[in-house]
Design an enzyme around this catalytic site. Structure first.
Site, mmCIF file in Angstrom:
data_model
loop_
_atom_site.group_PDB
_atom_site.id
_atom_site.type_symbol
_atom_site.label_atom_id
_atom_site.label_comp_id
_atom_site.label_asym_id
_atom_site.label_seq_id
_atom_site.Cartn_x
_atom_site.Cartn_y
_atom_site.Cartn_z
ATOM 1 N N CYS A 16 53.911 82.089 -17.989
ATOM 2 C CA CYS A 16 54.178 80.864 -19.004
ATOM 3 C C CYS A 16 54.785 81.563 -20.100
ATOM 4 C CB CYS A 16 53.047 79.737 -19.435
ATOM 5 S SG CYS A 16 52.780 78.415 -18.185
ATOM 6 N N THR A 33 54.560 84.121 -0.839
ATOM 7 C CA THR A 33 55.384 84.861 -1.274
ATOM 8 C C THR A 33 55.827 84.357 -3.026
ATOM 9 O OG1 THR A 33 57.405 84.131 0.448
ATOM 10 C CG2 THR A 33 55.986 85.717 0.637
ATOM 11 N N GLY A 34 56.046 82.862 -3.469
ATOM 12 C CA GLY A 34 56.985 82.708 -4.178
ATOM 13 C C GLY A 34 57.691 81.558 -3.653
#
Length: 212
Positions: free
Chosen positions: A50, A116-117
């Site tokens: 973010c 692993t995203g």
């Protein structure tokens, strides 16, 4: 689902992102004796995604400031610059490669967690893959953000594809760098997954007032 097969089980986690970190914490809350090894191919632990738009804009002075370490313990070990190569579910083992030395080894586990995203979606249009990194950029890591900032400081205009929260934040950051920014999105109003249509309309008006 985490299956703990013995009193002091061994869990291997592939990927040190939010999913990997909180999976390790959940497992150790269930059984404090759980032995956990996390393998991550980056050369640093974690980062705050973010914060990437703020670093692009310059409010965060250095992209390295977005990175932070995860404390290790006797029962939690983190292996950076290690990539999972092969998973053998029948033998309950995974082959990992040390990216510094090139050495490969098998690691046995009782439970394996793949964390692993995700990857940025590349539009299925002509030229998108061909010019990726050559005028077309995706942003998901501090390294991506640093590259985009370097390119932006040499540019006059850009187009941001996507009107979600990330796209809006990146667009505003680039606008603050002095670029002429155009946002392209498929649906109206803005942020359809986050706000009601009437609020989305107000948001679009606000964005236009900012010069986007």
């Amino acid at each position: 689902m985490i299956i703990l097969s013995k009193e002091a089980p061994h869990i291997v986690i592939i990927g040190l992102g939010t999913g990997g970190l909180y999976s390790s914490r959940a497992a150790q809350r269930f059984n404090r004796r759980t032995q956990i090894d996390i393998y991550e191919k980056r050369d640093y632990h974690m980062f705050s995604p973010c914060g990437i738009p703020y670093a692009i804009e310059g409010k965060v002075k250095d992209f390295d400031d977005l990175k932070h370490a995860v404390p290790t313990t006797r029962t939690l070990q983190i292996h950076l610059k290690h990539e999972a190569m092969i998973v053998d579910p029948e033998a309950k083992r995974v082959k990992v490669k040390n990216l510094e030395t090139g050495e490969e080894s098998w690691v046995e586990y009782d439970s394996l967690i793949l964390a692993t995203g995700s990857k940025p979606k590349i539009l299925p249009v002509p030229g998108a893959n061909e010019f990726l990194g050559k005028g077309i950029y995706s942003v998901s890591t501090p390294e991506d953000g640093e590259l985009v900032r370097d390119i932006a400081l040499k540019s006059k205009a850009c187009a941001v594809i996507g009107g979600g929260a990330i796209g809006m934040e990146i667009a505003l950051a680039l606008k603050h760098l002095g670029l002429d920014v155009h946002i392209t999105k498929r649906s109206e109003p803005a942020l359809p997954r986050n706000v009601d249509p009437d609020m989305g309309t107000i948001l679009v008006d606000h964005i236009k007032e900012k010069g986007l």
